[in-house]
Design a protein around this motif. Structure first.
Motif, PDB file in Angstrom:
ATOM      1  N   CYS A  62     -25.836   4.606 -27.260  1.00  0.00           N
ATOM      2  CA  CYS A  62     -25.170   3.690 -26.197  1.00  0.00           C
ATOM      3  C   CYS A  62     -25.999   4.137 -25.016  1.00  0.00           C
ATOM      4  CB  CYS A  62     -23.644   4.498 -25.910  1.00  0.00           C
ATOM      5  SG  CYS A  62     -22.392   4.063 -27.183  1.00  0.00           S
ATOM      6  N   TYR A  63     -25.911   3.050 -23.816  1.00  0.00           N
ATOM      7  CA  TYR A  63     -26.557   3.099 -22.749  1.00  0.00           C
ATOM      8  C   TYR A  63     -25.995   4.595 -21.886  1.00  0.00           C
ATOM      9  CZ  TYR A  63     -27.074   2.753 -17.552  1.00  0.00           C
ATOM     10  OH  TYR A  63     -27.788   3.346 -16.268  1.00  0.00           O
ATOM     11  N   GLU A  64     -26.930   5.164 -21.388  1.00  0.00           N
ATOM     12  CA  GLU A  64     -26.573   6.628 -20.424  1.00  0.00           C
ATOM     13  C   GLU A  64     -27.751   6.100 -19.400  1.00  0.00           C
ATOM     14  OE1 GLU A  64     -26.800   9.774 -22.887  1.00  0.00           O
ATOM     15  OE2 GLU A  64     -28.668   9.668 -23.308  1.00  0.00           O
ATOM     16  N   GLN A  65     -27.283   6.980 -18.343  1.00  0.00           N
ATOM     17  CA  GLN A  65     -28.296   7.097 -16.953  1.00  0.00           C
ATOM     18  C   GLN A  65     -29.732   7.604 -17.456  1.00  0.00           C
ATOM     19  OE1 GLN A  65     -27.861   6.451 -13.606  1.00  0.00           O
ATOM     20  NE2 GLN A  65     -26.431   5.184 -14.131  1.00  0.00           N
ATOM     21  N   GLY A  66     -30.729   7.061 -16.998  1.00  0.00           N
ATOM     22  CA  GLY A  66     -32.117   7.470 -17.310  1.00  0.00           C
ATOM     23  C   GLY A  66     -32.495   6.251 -18.356  1.00  0.00           C
ATOM     24  N   ASP A  67     -32.058   5.677 -18.945  1.00  0.00           N
ATOM     25  CA  ASP A  67     -32.406   4.735 -19.994  1.00  0.00           C
ATOM     26  C   ASP A  67     -33.340   3.532 -19.393  1.00  0.00           C
ATOM     27  OD1 ASP A  67     -31.444   5.838 -22.138  1.00  0.00           O
ATOM     28  OD2 ASP A  67     -29.657   4.786 -22.348  1.00  0.00           O
ATOM     29  N   LEU A  68     -33.157   3.128 -18.101  1.00  0.00           N
ATOM     30  CA  LEU A  68     -34.070   2.040 -17.328  1.00  0.00           C
ATOM     31  C   LEU A  68     -35.402   2.579 -16.978  1.00  0.00           C
ATOM     32  CD1 LEU A  68     -31.515   0.005 -15.291  1.00  0.00           C
ATOM     33  CD2 LEU A  68     -31.969   0.047 -17.762  1.00  0.00           C
ATOM     34  N   ASP A  69     -35.715   3.948 -17.223  1.00  0.00           N
ATOM     35  CA  ASP A  69     -36.917   4.453 -16.868  1.00  0.00           C
ATOM     36  C   ASP A  69     -38.095   3.838 -17.427  1.00  0.00           C
ATOM     37  OD1 ASP A  69     -36.024   6.385 -15.428  1.00  0.00           O
ATOM     38  OD2 ASP A  69     -36.140   8.204 -16.738  1.00  0.00           O
ATOM     39  N   ASP A  70     -39.185   3.409 -16.810  1.00  0.00           N
ATOM     40  CA  ASP A  70     -40.298   2.643 -17.346  1.00  0.00           C
ATOM     41  C   ASP A  70     -40.263   1.349 -17.743  1.00  0.00           C
ATOM     42  OD1 ASP A  70     -41.508   5.100 -16.931  1.00  0.00           O
ATOM     43  OD2 ASP A  70     -40.841   5.845 -19.019  1.00  0.00           O
ATOM     44  N   PHE A  71     -39.111   0.688 -17.224  1.00  0.00           N
ATOM     45  CA  PHE A  71     -38.897  -0.968 -17.773  1.00  0.00           C
ATOM     46  C   PHE A  71     -39.035  -1.665 -16.595  1.00  0.00           C
ATOM     47  CE2 PHE A  71     -36.496   1.112 -21.339  1.00  0.00           C
ATOM     48  CZ  PHE A  71     -37.324   0.482 -22.132  1.00  0.00           C
ATOM     49  N   THR A  72     -39.649  -2.841 -16.570  1.00  0.00           N
ATOM     50  CA  THR A  72     -40.007  -3.687 -15.546  1.00  0.00           C
ATOM     51  C   THR A  72     -38.507  -4.641 -15.307  1.00  0.00           C
ATOM     52  OG1 THR A  72     -42.283  -3.936 -16.080  1.00  0.00           O
ATOM     53  CG2 THR A  72     -41.312  -5.989 -14.616  1.00  0.00           C
ATOM     54  N   LEU A  73     -37.794  -5.042 -16.412  1.00  0.00           N
ATOM     55  CA  LEU A  73     -36.754  -5.830 -16.233  1.00  0.00           C
ATOM     56  C   LEU A  73     -35.808  -5.594 -17.460  1.00  0.00           C
ATOM     57  CD1 LEU A  73     -36.584  -9.751 -16.070  1.00  0.00           C
ATOM     58  CD2 LEU A  73     -35.655  -8.784 -17.893  1.00  0.00           C
ATOM     59  N   ALA A  74     -34.512  -5.575 -16.783  1.00  0.00           N
ATOM     60  CA  ALA A  74     -33.348  -4.931 -17.996  1.00  0.00           C
ATOM     61  C   ALA A  74     -32.494  -6.151 -17.866  1.00  0.00           C
ATOM     62  CB  ALA A  74     -32.723  -3.981 -17.282  1.00  0.00           C
ATOM     63  N   ILE A  75     -31.696  -6.574 -18.952  1.00  0.00           N
ATOM     64  CA  ILE A  75     -30.590  -7.303 -19.206  1.00  0.00           C
ATOM     65  C   ILE A  75     -29.399  -6.671 -19.614  1.00  0.00           C
ATOM     66  CG2 ILE A  75     -29.764  -9.448 -20.435  1.00  0.00           C
ATOM     67  CD1 ILE A  75     -32.711 -10.739 -20.353  1.00  0.00           C
ATOM     68  N   CYS A  76     -28.415  -6.544 -19.122  1.00  0.00           N
ATOM     69  CA  CYS A  76     -27.184  -6.011 -19.628  1.00  0.00           C
ATOM     70  C   CYS A  76     -26.077  -7.014 -20.495  1.00  0.00           C
ATOM     71  CB  CYS A  76     -26.409  -5.263 -18.577  1.00  0.00           C
ATOM     72  SG  CYS A  76     -25.001  -4.333 -19.120  1.00  0.00           S
ATOM     73  N   ALA A  77     -25.930  -6.945 -21.591  1.00  0.00           N
ATOM     74  CA  ALA A  77     -25.241  -7.956 -22.564  1.00  0.00           C
ATOM     75  C   ALA A  77     -24.101  -6.896 -23.008  1.00  0.00           C
ATOM     76  CB  ALA A  77     -25.941  -8.790 -23.497  1.00  0.00           C
ATOM     77  N   GLN A  93     -31.798   1.854  -8.041  1.00  0.00           N
ATOM     78  CA  GLN A  93     -32.501   3.132  -7.743  1.00  0.00           C
ATOM     79  C   GLN A  93     -33.911   3.165  -8.190  1.00  0.00           C
ATOM     80  OE1 GLN A  93     -30.169   6.074  -9.686  1.00  0.00           O
ATOM     81  NE2 GLN A  93     -28.593   6.186  -8.285  1.00  0.00           N
ATOM     82  N   LYS A  94     -33.975   2.307  -9.447  1.00  0.00           N
ATOM     83  CA  LYS A  94     -35.484   2.565 -10.144  1.00  0.00           C
ATOM     84  C   LYS A  94     -36.151   1.296  -9.891  1.00  0.00           C
ATOM     85  CE  LYS A  94     -34.296   6.279 -12.418  1.00  0.00           C
ATOM     86  NZ  LYS A  94     -33.678   6.312 -13.973  1.00  0.00           N
ATOM     87  N   LYS A  95     -35.616   0.385  -8.980  1.00  0.00           N
ATOM     88  CA  LYS A  95     -36.440  -0.946  -8.640  1.00  0.00           C
ATOM     89  C   LYS A  95     -36.572  -1.676 -10.021  1.00  0.00           C
ATOM     90  CE  LYS A  95     -38.119   0.427  -4.186  1.00  0.00           C
ATOM     91  NZ  LYS A  95     -37.122   1.537  -3.930  1.00  0.00           N
ATOM     92  N   VAL A  96     -35.632  -1.797 -10.957  1.00  0.00           N
ATOM     93  CA  VAL A  96     -35.910  -2.473 -12.066  1.00  0.00           C
ATOM     94  C   VAL A  96     -34.940  -3.889 -11.721  1.00  0.00           C
ATOM     95  CG1 VAL A  96     -35.228  -2.790 -14.705  1.00  0.00           C
ATOM     96  CG2 VAL A  96     -36.047  -0.593 -13.517  1.00  0.00           C
ATOM     97  N   ILE A  97     -35.708  -5.219 -12.001  1.00  0.00           N
ATOM     98  CA  ILE A  97     -34.808  -6.278 -11.889  1.00  0.00           C
ATOM     99  C   ILE A  97     -34.049  -6.430 -12.871  1.00  0.00           C
ATOM    100  CG2 ILE A  97     -36.570  -7.538 -10.237  1.00  0.00           C
ATOM    101  CD1 ILE A  97     -37.447  -8.951 -12.679  1.00  0.00           C
ATOM    102  N   LEU A  98     -32.687  -6.891 -12.406  1.00  0.00           N
ATOM    103  CA  LEU A  98     -31.306  -6.881 -13.515  1.00  0.00           C
ATOM    104  C   LEU A  98     -30.743  -8.155 -13.511  1.00  0.00           C
ATOM    105  CD1 LEU A  98     -29.314  -5.047 -15.264  1.00  0.00           C
ATOM    106  CD2 LEU A  98     -28.246  -4.565 -13.160  1.00  0.00           C
ATOM    107  N   ASN A  99     -30.177  -8.323 -14.761  1.00  0.00           N
ATOM    108  CA  ASN A  99     -29.617  -9.702 -15.093  1.00  0.00           C
ATOM    109  C   ASN A  99     -28.382  -8.801 -15.919  1.00  0.00           C
ATOM    110  OD1 ASN A  99     -28.434 -11.727 -17.388  1.00  0.00           O
ATOM    111  ND2 ASN A  99     -28.985 -12.728 -15.104  1.00  0.00           N
ATOM    112  N   VAL A 100     -27.078  -9.107 -15.535  1.00  0.00           N
ATOM    113  CA  VAL A 100     -25.837  -8.719 -16.099  1.00  0.00           C
ATOM    114  C   VAL A 100     -25.279 -10.121 -16.417  1.00  0.00           C
ATOM    115  CG1 VAL A 100     -23.632  -7.488 -16.169  1.00  0.00           C
ATOM    116  CG2 VAL A 100     -25.594  -6.676 -14.873  1.00  0.00           C
ATOM    117  N   VAL A 101     -25.138 -10.084 -17.859  1.00  0.00           N
ATOM    118  CA  VAL A 101     -24.637 -11.461 -18.398  1.00  0.00           C
ATOM    119  C   VAL A 101     -23.125 -11.768 -17.779  1.00  0.00           C
ATOM    120  CG1 VAL A 101     -24.068 -12.663 -20.468  1.00  0.00           C
ATOM    121  CG2 VAL A 101     -25.771 -11.157 -20.535  1.00  0.00           C
TER     122      VAL A 101
END
Length: 210
Positions: A62-77, A93-101
């Motif tokens: 499951c997702y938990e804080q810290g999982d976006l480390d080192d990613f450029t882009l994230a999509i949450c579905a 915080q991590k300056k990861v560009i995000l899309n939430v479906v």
């Protein structure tokens, strides 16, 4: 909204969630040549196949804080409001560009409906207000944008190189292409008369040189 096309070749991207919506997002990222990781305790069969083929990485959790480390882009579905908010906080915080479906208020960008034919990419956007309408318009236009224009695009690559050698400034090139890609030329392309269309462009380049 300001429309852009992100260059994601070999960039690390993450999709949170393992259902059919996540699958669609993964396929889009793979089409863009991104390096894709999926984080989810379970995944649908088609995602499992991509894992087996080593086309994506799967973190079975499951997702938990810290999982976006080192990613450029994230999509949450995932479809959970509490998790959506947590992911948004970490992304900021991590300056990861995000899309939430389906939740534009959590997003840094909206995903348009698209038609992809080789390197030709046509997109339809409603600024996130009605993805269903964007998909409807895409379906209506898919018959128009078949492989014909993608093949012409492959030829334009060389023609563009030739034009750059002759036309000294970006302004010159912009004016030239507005005129060169005329209705007559594009009608030849539509009828798959690529050689004739290419000859017309080359004649225009030679005329500019003269």
């Amino acid at each position: 909204m300001y429309p852009i096309n992100l260059i994601l070749d070999n960039k690390p991207c993450v999709v949170l969630g393992g259902g059919h919506v996540a699958l669609r997002k993964v396929k889009g990222l793979l089409d863009a040549k991104a390096k894709v990781t999926v984080i989810s305790p379970e995944i649908v069969a088609e995602l499992a196949k991509l894992v087996e083929e080593k086309r994506i990485i799967w973190q079975k959790k499951c997702y938990e804080q810290g999982d976006l480390d080192d990613f450029t882009l994230a999509i949450c579905a995932i479809g959970n409001e509490k998790i959506n908010a947590e992911v948004q906080r970490e992304a900021k915080q991590k300056k990861v560009i995000l899309n939430v479906v389906d939740r534009l208020e959590f997003c840094d960008f909206a995903l348009p409906a698209k038609i992809r034919r080789g390197d030709l990419l046509v997109t339809f956007s409603t600024n996130g207000k009605s993805p269903a309408l964007a998909k409807y318009l895409r379906c209506k236009m898919e018959r128009e944008f078949d492989e014909t224009y993608a093949k012409w695009l492959d030829r334009l690559v060389q023609l563009r190189k030739e034009a750059i050698k002759t036309l000294p400034t970006s302004d010159d090139r912009e004016i030239f292409w507005r005129s060169a890609l005329s209705d007559d030329v594009m009608e030849l392309v539509k009828n798959k008369k690529y050689d004739e269309a290419e000859a017309s462009i080359r004649d225009a380049i030679s005329s500019f040189r003269a």
